[in-house]
Every structure is written in structure tokens, then in C-alpha cells.
Design an enzyme around this catalytic site. Structure first.
Site, mmCIF file in Angstrom:
data_model
loop_
_atom_site.group_PDB
_atom_site.id
_atom_site.type_symbol
_atom_site.label_atom_id
_atom_site.label_comp_id
_atom_site.label_asym_id
_atom_site.label_seq_id
_atom_site.Cartn_x
_atom_site.Cartn_y
_atom_site.Cartn_z
ATOM 1 N N GLU B 48 0.825 -1.215 0.000
ATOM 2 C CA GLU B 48 0.000 0.000 0.000
ATOM 3 C C GLU B 48 0.858 1.265 0.000
ATOM 4 O OE1 GLU B 48 -2.067 -0.929 3.587
ATOM 5 O OE2 GLU B 48 -2.980 -2.686 2.643
ATOM 6 N N GLU B 79 -4.729 -7.116 2.335
ATOM 7 C CA GLU B 79 -3.548 -7.868 2.747
ATOM 8 C C GLU B 79 -3.616 -9.325 2.330
ATOM 9 O OE1 GLU B 79 -4.840 -5.482 4.587
ATOM 10 O OE2 GLU B 79 -3.156 -4.137 4.974
ATOM 11 N N GLN B 101 2.037 -2.248 5.488
ATOM 12 C CA GLN B 101 2.250 -0.838 5.853
ATOM 13 C C GLN B 101 2.679 -0.721 7.314
ATOM 14 O OE1 GLN B 101 -0.885 2.538 5.494
ATOM 15 N NE2 GLN B 101 0.422 2.580 3.673
ATOM 16 N N PHE B 102 2.052 -1.502 8.147
ATOM 17 C CA PHE B 102 2.520 -1.750 9.515
ATOM 18 C C PHE B 102 2.432 -3.265 9.692
ATOM 19 C CE2 PHE B 102 1.617 2.690 9.876
ATOM 20 C CZ PHE B 102 2.495 3.163 10.843
ATOM 21 N N ASP B 104 1.595 -4.959 12.014
ATOM 22 C CA ASP B 104 0.386 -5.370 12.738
ATOM 23 C C ASP B 104 -0.686 -5.928 11.786
ATOM 24 O OD1 ASP B 104 0.706 -3.358 15.529
ATOM 25 O OD2 ASP B 104 1.865 -2.958 13.729
ATOM 26 N N PHE B 105 -0.679 -5.435 10.540
ATOM 27 C CA PHE B 105 -1.722 -5.859 9.605
ATOM 28 C C PHE B 105 -1.384 -7.171 8.911
ATOM 29 C CE2 PHE B 105 -1.954 -1.082 9.644
ATOM 30 C CZ PHE B 105 -2.895 -1.070 10.660
ATOM 31 N N ILE B 106 -0.252 -7.753 9.276
ATOM 32 C CA ILE B 106 0.099 -9.065 8.736
ATOM 33 C C ILE B 106 -0.932 -10.095 9.194
ATOM 34 C CG2 ILE B 106 1.570 -9.877 10.656
ATOM 35 C CD1 ILE B 106 3.517 -10.991 8.573
ATOM 36 N N HIS B 146 -0.202 -0.411 16.021
ATOM 37 C CA HIS B 146 0.930 0.099 15.248
ATOM 38 C C HIS B 146 2.231 -0.122 16.025
ATOM 39 C CE1 HIS B 146 -2.421 2.178 13.290
ATOM 40 N NE2 HIS B 146 -1.651 2.268 12.235
HETATM 41 C C1 LIG Z 1 -5.959 -3.734 7.253
HETATM 42 C C2 LIG Z 1 -5.211 -2.445 7.223
HETATM 43 N N1 LIG Z 1 -4.244 -2.246 6.305
HETATM 44 C C3 LIG Z 1 -3.570 -1.092 6.260
HETATM 45 C C4 LIG Z 1 -3.840 -0.087 7.139
HETATM 46 C C5 LIG Z 1 -3.038 1.219 7.104
HETATM 47 N N2 LIG Z 1 -3.919 2.341 6.737
HETATM 48 C C6 LIG Z 1 -4.475 3.126 7.690
HETATM 49 S S1 LIG Z 1 -5.547 4.237 7.055
HETATM 50 C C7 LIG Z 1 -5.230 3.736 5.474
HETATM 51 C C8 LIG Z 1 -5.962 4.385 4.358
HETATM 52 C C9 LIG Z 1 -7.438 4.356 4.577
HETATM 53 O O1 LIG Z 1 -8.132 4.912 3.518
HETATM 54 P P1 LIG Z 1 -9.708 4.956 3.498
HETATM 55 O O2 LIG Z 1 -10.277 3.629 3.861
HETATM 56 O O3 LIG Z 1 -10.120 5.505 2.187
HETATM 57 O O4 LIG Z 1 -10.089 5.953 4.685
HETATM 58 P P2 LIG Z 1 -9.739 7.508 4.805
HETATM 59 O O5 LIG Z 1 -8.435 7.602 5.524
HETATM 60 O O6 LIG Z 1 -9.669 8.079 3.434
HETATM 61 O O7 LIG Z 1 -10.842 8.105 5.605
HETATM 62 C C10 LIG Z 1 -4.304 2.685 5.469
HETATM 63 C C11 LIG Z 1 -3.802 2.011 4.263
HETATM 64 C C12 LIG Z 1 -4.833 -0.339 8.103
HETATM 65 N N3 LIG Z 1 -5.154 0.576 9.046
HETATM 66 N N4 LIG Z 1 -5.510 -1.501 8.113
#
Ligand SMILES: Cc1ncc(C[n+]2csc(CCOP(=O)(O)OP(=O)(O)O)c2C)c(N)n1
Ligand SMILES: [Mg+2]
Lengths: 356, 346
Positions: B48, B79, B101-102, B104-106, B146
């Protein structure tokens, strides 16, 4: 300003009263101003960790939650917010001082310093905080609303997720479960054009997120997310459907994230012009205020008075939160289980006795 | 493969080692991935926000420009989807690197990793040369999602390898070995180490690797063995320096570098020399790596011990967010000192 004759005020749409309109304004104002105060605290390094803004998205947060039954005795509707739904939380009765204490990691914050920002729960007021792993609250809220159905309660659930989070397996499995069980659940997809740096074109090959509703066999609606009353209308219809046994809905709200993913993100992937255009022509508060004035549903004086009250309320909240204590280290051992503290490693206490 | 003659010049931010300039832990990993992608066209990376944005921590900065969209792939937030896709590509002879990305999400991809990826070779479906990497660890006020150290969850999964380096040199050499390995490797990058100025070092300007499965003696000593890895190596170093100064204790620190497979030989040799063992990890205690290490010492070096093996770990709780709680949660140099003194005086 010269007054000119006008037609009689248009009738207020949906089931809203003039008091509702002012109340909605108050929540919009509270959301925006509270975030401004949080940003100030962030600059002063008084926020622990990151700060996530909803600037430009406050309209849809407030308007969707406003369609819920917001009793505070634990028998009303339930909502699960996303990181950018500070507005929804305030509408449900979360208080600014709770939010501030969360962001400052205080010991008397709703999560006692264990979790961040608006990730907190209160069953009485009807909200369950999300966790960071995106999409997880969709199946959870399917379960919450399944329970309403099992018990024959006329309660409704609402869960938010971003355009990005629709790509998770949890979203798919959760909405599918809710759809099959005809759970009284309203799923709000906030299409703010970005997931961190990733544009929606890399998130889905579907033209619209609302198109997914057909695939799941749920009611779908797409709405201009910065038109507060239109969002309210869409949410109202979905909530009413859920309450009358017509099952799950998916609402795509079209909006725009004007700030970076979090305060640390310089958002190089968004053009300055794009942000400026949304700010100058499509700000949910500006548009809402213009609608109120155009229809003579509110006066300048009324809105100014509300803004002043909000400012005072929030200044008090900041002061309170700043004065709140940090948690005691040993509290880290509490609440892992219901019955007892977990045991601290011996290095924090007495050495082990190998013959003991 | 690209030959040296046709290789485009590298941008400045990945030429530090080439020029004899020191690199951070993070830069070392970036250089390692970059060099492997130059060396072998079957290596590609997906995750990501890793393309134009360069990743949440900027590990992949510049890679999209250099290697293009077919080899630096921005994924949806899926993921299990992109981990599974990496497995498919690995079946076909590619060598994918998955960025979480972190870390933790593994856990979102736990099924794919443990049920599919880890068992593939054993099921005779072919080994899966792939790396799953991402920022891990606490101490940055990241809260429960995180800050995690998820190694123990995968330690119990035969078929995987787990690498968790503590220095820039090892990080670069090990990421290269991980990419070249014919089995799936989980590569954890402690985010507290990413930009620590103290960890900047000059690395060899030529290609080098560090073998998977080999521990490193971080500090030689004769009185007591500390077995540890990742950020805790530096906490233990702090403790060892203090113990030397205040107690005259000569502490040996073994940095595991690879957690799976464990370098049992290195641990045994050190313990047989010092006769005292302390295992330190940032992960929580029950079911953590320390238990396995102590069990092996119990099985194979019991007679050599002058004191019961001990461990210093985080407490058995989720990672709390508030500073006083997180500081209590995490093992501190003080805890190591206290445990070492207890062992020395036993
Ligand atoms: C399962 C998972 N993978 C990766 C992340 C890291 N992450 C946190 S917010 C984000 C983007 C989220 O985008 P969106 O769902 O469009 O929400 P917005 O921030 O735009 O409100 C990511 C990739 C996460 N929190 N959870
Ligand atoms: Mg988004």
C-alpha cells in the site's frame, strides 16, 4: 445590507425542524473547531502520536449520525465510526473532553490511555470505536445488528468505512453476512477520493462504490457528501428501511479529504488546486450555511451565537483535558481479563524463587 | 538480468554505500531491496502506498521511477489479496516482496501465510521464494495496532523463516539473503531503529549478504549471556555498559538476527562459556520466543548452568498507547540490569 423582499421560507425537508437545523449546525461547528483546537495542541506537541483530520468531511459525518435514534440509555441505535468521524461521535454524545483526553493519552480518558483518538466505546450512548485494522467493524456491526434482530428490538446500526477499506476481506465478508441475514445495518462508504496516498482508481475497478450494493443484494444510494441535507435524507431512508425490517443498505457519500492522511502527511499526491477548489466551492459548512440563509431557516445572529457557545465549550474542554492526569504505569496490567490483573514480569517486582 | 553497462545510474539516495557514506537502518534496507531489484528482474515489490508516495516510512522511495509500475505495485488495502497474489507469482518463478504498511496488519493475511504459503513446499506444490516485510515494534506511542511484535505467532509455523535485524549492516545483508532465499521469509523492521542516528554506519560498497540462521555476537563477555534481537539489542547494550561500569560484569550479547531457524549452536556455545542465560525480547512473555530458547538450553546445557535461565520481556497485555503505560509495558534497560545482577549473584 439592504433587505429585499423574499418568498416565504421553503419548508424544511425530511422530518427536520428548525431546531434540528440549528443543532446540526452546532455539531458541524463543534467538529470543525474541535479539530482546529486539536491541531493547535498537536503543534504544541501535546497530542501523543498522530492527529487525523476530517476537514471537508464534517457534513456527512454529522448528517448520517443525525438520522439515528440517539437515546443515551443503552436502548438506542449503535454506530461505529472511522478515524474521520469525529462529527458522528459528537452527534452520538461523545464529549469534546473525552476526545481531547484520548488524544492526550490521559489516564481518565475513555480508554484509560490504552487506545488512541476516537477509538472508544460507550454502549449507553450507542457507539463502538473502530480499531486500526480497516474493515473489521463491518462484520462486528453485522453482529451487533443481528442481535437487534434476534431480540426483536427495533434498533439500527451504522458503520463507516473509507473507499480504501472497501478493499478488505473483512468488508466483503461483513456486508455479505449482514445482507444474507437482512441485518438492520447501514454501511456508509466515505469516498473521499484517497486512501492515504492511493486514489480510488487503484482501489476498485468499479465505476462507483455504490455499484457494489447490487452485488451484495442490498439497497444502495450515492449522495453528494458535502450536501448536509441530502446526506441526511439518504441516511434517513436507509435507517427507516433497516428499522422496518428491510435489511441492510450501502450509502456512498462523495466527499473530499482536504488534509493529509494525518497531520504528518504533506499530501504531495493531491494538487494544491484540487484542494483549493474543494475548499472554495464545495465546503460542507459553507454550503450548509448558504442553504440555511437562502431559505431563511436561520439568521446570522443565531449562527454566530452558536459558534461563540461552541468556542467557549471547547476552550473549557481543552483546559479540563490538559489538567487531567496521565495513567499510572501499573494500570498497564489492568483489563486484559475481567477477573484479575495480569502478572507483572518479576523484574518489576521481586525476583523469582527457583526453589519456590 | 541487467548488465552493469546498461544499468541506469542510481539516484543519490541509494548511492550512499557506494560512496562510502553512512546509512541509517532504513536506508540500508532500501539499498538492499534496490540492489536486488537491479540484480534480478524477477524481484518485484507490492504493498500500500509504496509507489509514487514511497511507502508510509519511505522505504520504497524512488523505486517506482526506477523500476516502473510492473515491479512497484500499489495495491488496494487487501492484505490477504496481495499476499496471496505474491504467492501465485512465486509459484511462477517471480520473487515478490510484500510490504505490510505496519506489520500489525500481517494478521489480516495470517491464513494465507500459515495455511497456504508456509505449507506449499511440504505439499509438493513448490517452494515459495517470497519476502513479507514491514515496520514492527513499539516505543513510538503507536498504540495497540501500530506497535506489535508478531513473531511468536509465526514462530510456531514450520515452513517460514523469520528475520529480525538490529543493525544497518545486518538489515541490508539479511534483506538480500531473504530475497534470494528459496523459502518464504518474514522480515521484521523495528521502526524505532529506522532513523536512529546512533545506528548510522558505513557499509561495504560492494555486494554482500548476511546468512539467514546465523546469530551474531554483538558484545563479547564471559560472565553472562544475553540472547536477544531487534531493538532490544540496543537496550541490552546500554545495560551491559552500565553493568560493566558499576558491577564489573562482563556481559556477552548474542543478537539472534534470525529467529526461525534459531541458531542453537551460537546460543549453546555462549551459555557453555558464561554459564548464565538471560533472554530478552520486546514481545510479550507467555508463548514468546524466550520460552523456546530456555527449553533448548534446559535440554542441551543444563549441566553447564550456574543459575536458572531468566527472561525479560513485555508484560502479557496488548501494547498500550499512553507513555507511562507503554514504558511500563516494554522491557527497559533497568529490567535487564536487575535480571543480570540477580543472575550474577545467584
Ligand atoms: C488492514 C489495514 N491495512 C492497512 C492499514 C493502514 N492504513 C491506515 S488508514 C489507510 C488508508 C485508509 O483509507 P480509506 O479507507 O479511504 O479511509 P480515509 O483515511 O480516506 O478516511 C491505510 C492504508 C490499516 N489501518 N488496516
Ligand atoms: Mg478514503
Amino acid at each position: 445590507m439592504a433587505s429585499r423582499p423574499r418568498a416565504a421560507p421553503a419548508s424544511i425537508p425530511h422530518d427536520l425542524s428548525r431546531d434540528d437545523l440549528l443543532e446540526i449546525y452546532r455539531h458541524l461547528r463543534r467538529t470543525r473547531t474541535l479539530e482546529e483546537k486539536l491541531a493547535n495542541l498537536f503543534r504544541q506537541s501535546k497530542i501523543v502520536g498522530g492527529l487525523f483530520r476530517s476537514l471537508g468531511q464534517e457534513g456527512e459525518s454529522v448528517a448520517t449520525a443525525y438520522a439515528l435514534d440517539r437515546r443515551t440509555d443503552g436502548t438506542g441505535d449503535m454506530l461505529s465510526p472511522l478515524i474521520r468521524n469525529l462529527g458522528s461521535m459528537l452527534v452520538m454524545g461523545a464529549t469534546p473532553t473525552e476526545v481531547l483526553r484520548q488524544y492526550m493519552a490521559k489516564g481518565d480518558s475513555p480508554t484509560k490511555g490504552k487506545e488512541l483518538n476516537i477509538h472508544f466505546a460507550c454502549y449507553q450512548r450507542g457507539f463502538i470505536g473502530q480499531i486500526s485494522p480497516l474493515g473489521d467493524l463491518v462484520p462486528v456491526m453485522a453482529g451487533v445488528t443481528l442481535t437487534f434482530k434476534q431480540r426483536g428490538e427495533r434498533r439500527v446500526g451504522m458503520v463507516y468505512l473509507g473507499d480504501g477499506a472497501t478493499s478488505t476481506g473483512a468488508f466483503h465478508e461483513g456486508i455479505n453476512f449482514a445482507a444474507v441475514q437482512r441485518c438492520p445495518l447501514v454501511v456508509i462508504i466515505e469516498n473521499n477520493h484517497y486512501a492515504y496516498s492511493t486514489p480510488t482508481s487503484k482501489q476498485t475497478a468499479a465505476a462507483n462504490f455504490v455499484d457494489k450494493a447490487d452485488g451484495y443484494g442490498v439497497h444502495g444510494e450515492q449522495v453528494d457528501g458535502n450536501d448536509v441535507l441530502a446526506v441526511y435524507g439518504a441516511a434517513r431512508r436507509a435507517v427507516d428501511r433497516a428499522r422496518t425490517g428491510e435489511g441492510t443498505s450501502l450509502i456512498e457519500v462523495l466527499t473530499y479529504r482536504r488534509k493529509g492522511h494525518a497531520e504528518h502527511d504533506a499530501q504531495p499526491y493531491q494538487s494544491k488546486e484540487e484542494i483549493a477548489r474543494w475548499e472554495s466551492t464545495n465546503d460542507p459548512l459553507d454550503r450548509y450555511v448558504a442553504t440555511l440563509f437562502a431559505n431563511e431557516w436561520a439568521t446570522d445572529e443565531e449562527l454566530t451565537a452558536i459558534a461563540e457557545e461552541v468556542d467557549e465549550e471547547l476552550d473549557r474542554a481543552v483546559e479540563e483535558a490538559e489538567g487531567a492526569p496521565m495513567p499510572e504505569p501499573l494500570e498497564a496490567l489492568d483489563d486484559v481479563y475481567a477477573d484479575a490483573r495480569v502478572t507483572a514480569p518479576w523484574t518489576r517486582r521481586e525476583p523469582p524463587d527457583p526453589r519456590g | 538480468m541487467t548488465t552493469a553497462a546498461e544499468a541506469p545510474t542510481r539516484p543519490d539516495h541509494v548511492r550512499q554505500s557506494e560512496r562510502g557514506e553512512p546509512v541509517t537502518f532504513l536506508e540500508a534496507i532500501r539499498e538492499g531491496i534496490w540492489e536486488e531489484m537491479e540484480r534480478d528482474e524477477s524481484v518485484f515489490i507490492l504493498g500500500e502506498d509504496i509507489g509514487a508516495y514511497g511507502g508510509a516510512f519511505k522505504v520504497t522511495e524512488g523505486m517506482l521511477d526506477r523500476f516502473g509500475e510492473m515491479r512497484v505495485i500499489d495495491t488496494p488495502i487487501s492484505e490477504i489479496g496481495f499476499t496471496g497474489a505474491a504467492a501465485g507469482a512465486a509459484h511462477m518463478g517471480q520473487r515478490p516482496i510484500v510490504e505490510m504498511q505496519f506489520i500489525d496488519f500481517i494478521s489480516c493475511a495470517y491464513d494465507m501465510i500459515t495455511n497456504y504459503v508456509a505449507t506449499s513446499r511440504y505439499r509438493q506444490a513448490g517452494g515459495l521464494p517470497m519476502v513479507i516485510r514491514g515496520p514492527s515494534g513499539g516505543g513510538v506511542r503507536g498504540g495497540p495496532f501500530h506497535s506489535q511484535n508478531p513473531e511468536a505467532a509465526f514462530f510456531h509455523t514450520p515452513g517460514l523463516k523469520i528475520v529480525y535485524p538490529s543493525t544497518a549492516r545486518d538489515a541490508k545483508g539479511l534483506i538480500k539473503s531473504a530475497i534470494r532465499d528459496d523459502d518464504p521469509v518474514l522480515f521484521f523492521e523495528h521502526k524505532w531503529l529506522y532513523r536512529r542516528p546512533q545506528l548510522r554506519e558505513v557499509l561495504p560498497s560492494e555486494d554482500y549478504t548476511v546468512p539467514i540462521g546465523k546469530a551474531r555476537t554483538h558484545r563479547e563477555g564471559k560472565d553472562l549471556t544475553i540472547v536477544t534481537y531487534a531493538a532490544m539489542v540496543h537496550k541490552c547494550q546500554e545495560a551491559a555498559d552500565l553493568l560493566e561500569k558499576e558491577d564489573g560484569l562482563d556481559v556477552e550479547i548474542i543478537d539472534l538476527r534470525t529467529i526461525l531457524p534459531l541458531d542453537e549452536q551460537a546460543i549453546l556455545e555462549s551459555v557453555k562459556k558464561t554459564n548464565r542465560l538471560l533472554v530478552v525480547h520486546e514481545d510479550t512473555r507467555t508463548g514468546g520466543i524466550a520460552g523456546e530458547i530456555m527449553a533448548r538450553i534446559n535440554e542441551k546445557a543444563f549441566e553447564y548452568l550456574d543459575a536458572p535461565p531468566l527472561r525479560v520481556t513485555a508484560i502479557d497485555a496488548p501494547v498500550p498507547y499512553s507513555p507511562p503505560l507503554e514504558d511500563y509495558f516494554l522491557p527497559q534497560a533497568d529490567d535487564v540490569v536487575k535480571a543480570a545482577r540477580y543472575l550474577a549473584g545467584y
